[in-house]
Design a protein around this motif. Structure first.
Motif, PDB file in Angstrom:
ATOM      1  N   MET A  82      36.126  34.386  35.013  1.00  0.00           N
ATOM      2  CA  MET A  82      37.656  34.926  35.789  1.00  0.00           C
ATOM      3  C   MET A  82      38.650  34.737  35.222  1.00  0.00           C
ATOM      4  O   MET A  82      38.915  33.611  35.079  1.00  0.00           O
ATOM      5  CB  MET A  82      37.919  34.707  37.247  1.00  0.00           C
ATOM      6  CG  MET A  82      36.730  35.513  38.322  1.00  0.00           C
ATOM      7  SD  MET A  82      36.528  35.255  39.952  1.00  0.00           S
ATOM      8  CE  MET A  82      35.175  35.804  40.665  1.00  0.00           C
ATOM      9  N   VAL A  83      39.757  35.337  34.598  1.00  0.00           N
ATOM     10  CA  VAL A  83      40.511  35.515  33.725  1.00  0.00           C
ATOM     11  C   VAL A  83      41.887  36.106  35.379  1.00  0.00           C
ATOM     12  O   VAL A  83      41.663  37.464  35.347  1.00  0.00           O
ATOM     13  CB  VAL A  83      40.794  35.943  33.064  1.00  0.00           C
ATOM     14  CG1 VAL A  83      41.968  36.212  32.046  1.00  0.00           C
ATOM     15  CG2 VAL A  83      39.655  35.650  31.618  1.00  0.00           C
ATOM     16  N   HIS A  84      42.966  36.002  36.059  1.00  0.00           N
ATOM     17  CA  HIS A  84      43.695  36.352  36.451  1.00  0.00           C
ATOM     18  C   HIS A  84      44.696  37.379  35.878  1.00  0.00           C
ATOM     19  O   HIS A  84      45.082  37.503  34.674  1.00  0.00           O
ATOM     20  CB  HIS A  84      44.529  35.764  36.655  1.00  0.00           C
ATOM     21  CG  HIS A  84      45.340  34.733  35.871  1.00  0.00           C
ATOM     22  ND1 HIS A  84      46.371  34.604  35.430  1.00  0.00           N
ATOM     23  CD2 HIS A  84      45.205  33.715  35.620  1.00  0.00           C
ATOM     24  CE1 HIS A  84      47.193  33.910  34.950  1.00  0.00           C
ATOM     25  NE2 HIS A  84      45.866  32.834  34.757  1.00  0.00           N
ATOM     26  N   SER A 103      47.693  32.941  39.387  1.00  0.00           N
ATOM     27  CA  SER A 103      46.260  31.712  38.355  1.00  0.00           C
ATOM     28  C   SER A 103      45.339  32.040  39.609  1.00  0.00           C
ATOM     29  O   SER A 103      44.558  33.112  39.991  1.00  0.00           O
ATOM     30  CB  SER A 103      47.164  30.277  39.253  1.00  0.00           C
ATOM     31  OG  SER A 103      46.740  30.912  40.221  1.00  0.00           O
ATOM     32  N   TYR A 104      44.798  30.748  39.267  1.00  0.00           N
ATOM     33  CA  TYR A 104      42.919  31.373  39.690  1.00  0.00           C
ATOM     34  C   TYR A 104      43.213  30.864  41.601  1.00  0.00           C
ATOM     35  O   TYR A 104      42.201  30.618  42.218  1.00  0.00           O
ATOM     36  CB  TYR A 104      41.850  29.763  38.918  1.00  0.00           C
ATOM     37  CG  TYR A 104      42.234  28.609  39.953  1.00  0.00           C
ATOM     38  CD1 TYR A 104      41.972  27.900  41.041  1.00  0.00           C
ATOM     39  CD2 TYR A 104      43.002  27.998  38.930  1.00  0.00           C
ATOM     40  CE1 TYR A 104      42.334  26.370  41.107  1.00  0.00           C
ATOM     41  CE2 TYR A 104      43.104  26.578  39.172  1.00  0.00           C
ATOM     42  CZ  TYR A 104      42.952  25.651  40.239  1.00  0.00           C
ATOM     43  OH  TYR A 104      43.230  24.553  40.270  1.00  0.00           O
ATOM     44  N   MET A 133      31.717  38.096  32.173  1.00  0.00           N
ATOM     45  CA  MET A 133      33.333  38.112  32.116  1.00  0.00           C
ATOM     46  C   MET A 133      34.159  38.865  33.196  1.00  0.00           C
ATOM     47  O   MET A 133      33.743  40.266  33.020  1.00  0.00           O
ATOM     48  CB  MET A 133      33.474  38.106  30.409  1.00  0.00           C
ATOM     49  CG  MET A 133      32.762  37.683  29.473  1.00  0.00           C
ATOM     50  SD  MET A 133      32.988  35.666  29.483  1.00  0.00           S
ATOM     51  CE  MET A 133      35.437  35.794  29.361  1.00  0.00           C
ATOM     52  N   GLN A 134      34.868  38.170  33.880  1.00  0.00           N
ATOM     53  CA  GLN A 134      35.459  39.311  34.516  1.00  0.00           C
ATOM     54  C   GLN A 134      37.383  38.943  34.254  1.00  0.00           C
ATOM     55  O   GLN A 134      38.165  38.084  34.074  1.00  0.00           O
ATOM     56  CB  GLN A 134      35.613  38.952  35.742  1.00  0.00           C
ATOM     57  CG  GLN A 134      35.698  39.905  37.121  1.00  0.00           C
ATOM     58  CD  GLN A 134      35.846  39.055  38.518  1.00  0.00           C
ATOM     59  OE1 GLN A 134      35.416  39.259  39.072  1.00  0.00           O
ATOM     60  NE2 GLN A 134      37.178  38.748  39.522  1.00  0.00           N
ATOM     61  N   GLY A 135      38.004  40.381  34.439  1.00  0.00           N
ATOM     62  CA  GLY A 135      39.406  40.237  34.207  1.00  0.00           C
ATOM     63  C   GLY A 135      40.334  41.254  35.082  1.00  0.00           C
ATOM     64  O   GLY A 135      39.863  42.395  35.539  1.00  0.00           O
ATOM     65  N   HIS A 136      41.131  41.325  35.742  1.00  0.00           N
ATOM     66  CA  HIS A 136      41.731  41.676  36.649  1.00  0.00           C
ATOM     67  C   HIS A 136      43.777  41.775  36.201  1.00  0.00           C
ATOM     68  O   HIS A 136      44.042  41.767  35.660  1.00  0.00           O
ATOM     69  CB  HIS A 136      41.903  40.672  37.980  1.00  0.00           C
ATOM     70  CG  HIS A 136      43.109  41.106  39.589  1.00  0.00           C
ATOM     71  ND1 HIS A 136      44.431  40.454  39.420  1.00  0.00           N
ATOM     72  CD2 HIS A 136      43.222  42.310  39.816  1.00  0.00           C
ATOM     73  CE1 HIS A 136      44.705  41.285  40.089  1.00  0.00           C
ATOM     74  NE2 HIS A 136      44.249  42.663  40.791  1.00  0.00           N
TER      75      HIS A 136
END
Length: 338
Positions: free
Chosen positions: A87-89, A94-95, A155-158
């Motif tokens: 996960m990418v913020h 941040s995480y 992969m996950q990006g927000h």
């Protein structure tokens, strides 16, 4: 000089540069990780849960930057048999913040491992980084996941992390990266910055001139003397390298309509119905690009998460919709046997 003499000289030169017997290879650069103590001030999202382990990591990227991370794992399930979600913020997050923090235990409860990282633009470093450098943070996380035994990665990006993940997936065709998930994603950030966020051509041109001046003077990592109008309604500090690599269409690569069609993996897009940051049309820009002729994306699914609350910044972080979001993600992954 005879041909034989020339060959003799070449052989002598080769011997001069030969590797001595017993010489050990040197390491030019490396990625390292270590487990760390939990940081202070963690939210309830990091509370212990039965059947789930939570550990914290300090990962050194290949350029030396320290990437802090949290790793949720379902107990009694080998890493090799578990899908890892990296996960990418978003901007300045941040995480430790949602939706990453809210999804960690929820997805682990459904049998997935989660490695959520804080990239080099976390918290006070917002709007300062070079777009291309964030790839080192993501790559360090992915390689750490592999070192921990994971063979299947998603992969996950927000928000801002969505374009960073798109770029990584589009330029890294590793076979263990099986899918990409984009939460609250914009379509085209340079266009959005100029047209929706700044909305003032004189101000935008001033930013361009200041950023180009910082390039010529070698001060790209320094905050510009002019500020950028932001979605908060405020004028915020920004560095030349951030502006040029994210915000101006002539130099930026933060355009999801460019990268999404170059991702050779299934894609999920999720937007909260009450999201006040991402406009309703933006995910459709990504869908159109993913369906365009020549797109490498084998499939793309778009889910609008129902939310009756007023449109707000909270909606961008899926506030109050954490469990439905986890359910949508888990079902989508399960449907793809991930």
């Amino acid at each position: 000089m005879s041909r034989r003499s020339a060959l003799t000289l070449i052989a002598a030169a080769a011997l001069a540069f030969a590797i001595p017997a017993g010489h050990a290879a040197e390491i030019a650069a490396s990625i390292q990780y270590d487990f760390a103590q939990p940081p202070a001030g963690l939210s309830a999202d990091f509370a212990p849960h039965e059947g789930i382990s939570l550990r914290f990591l300090a990962i050194k990227a290949i350029d030396g930057f320290q990437v802090d991370a949290a790793l949720w794992q379902p107990d009694r399930k080998p890493a090799a048999d578990t899908t890892l979600v990296v996960m990418v913020h978003g901007s300045g997050d941040s995480y430790q913040k949602p939706p990453q923090s809210a999804l960690g235990a929820r997805l682990a409860a459904k049998g997935y491992s989660v490695l959520a990282i804080s990239t080099r633009q976390h918290d006070d470093a917002i709007n300062t980084e070079n777009f291309f450098d964030v790839r080192n943070d993501i790559d360090a996380a992915v390689r750490t996941g592999r070192a921990l035994g994971y063979k299947t990665i998603v992969m996950q990006g927000h928000s801002l992390g969505n374009i960073q993940v798109q770029y990584y997936a589009a330029t890294t065709w590793d076979r263990d990266i099986k899918a990409v998930m984009l939460l609250g994603p914009f379509g085209n950030l340079p266009w959005k910055t100029r047209t929706i966020l700044v909305q003032n051509e004189d101000s935008f041109r001033t930013l361009v001139d200041a950023a180009m001046k910082s390039l010529r003077e070698g001060t790209l990592d320094k905050v510009l003397p002019v500020k950028m109008h932001y979605f908060t309604g405020q004028d915020v500090p920004v560095t030349g390298q951030h502006f040029l690599t994210y915000r101006w269409s002539e130099t930026s690569v933060a355009d999801g309509t460019l990268w999404i069609r170059r991702i050779p993996a299934p894609i999920l897009v999720v937007r909260d119905q009450s999201d006040g940051i991402i406009q309703p049309f933006e995910p459709y820009q990504l869908l159109a690009a993913a369906h365009a002729e020549g797109s490498l994306a084998p499939s793309i699914d778009y889910v609008i998460l129902p939310d009756t609350k007023p449109v707000s910044l909270k909606g961008h972080f899926f506030d109050g919709n954490e469990q439905p979001l986890a359910d949508v993600i888990a079902k989508w992954l399960a449907d793809r046997h991930l």
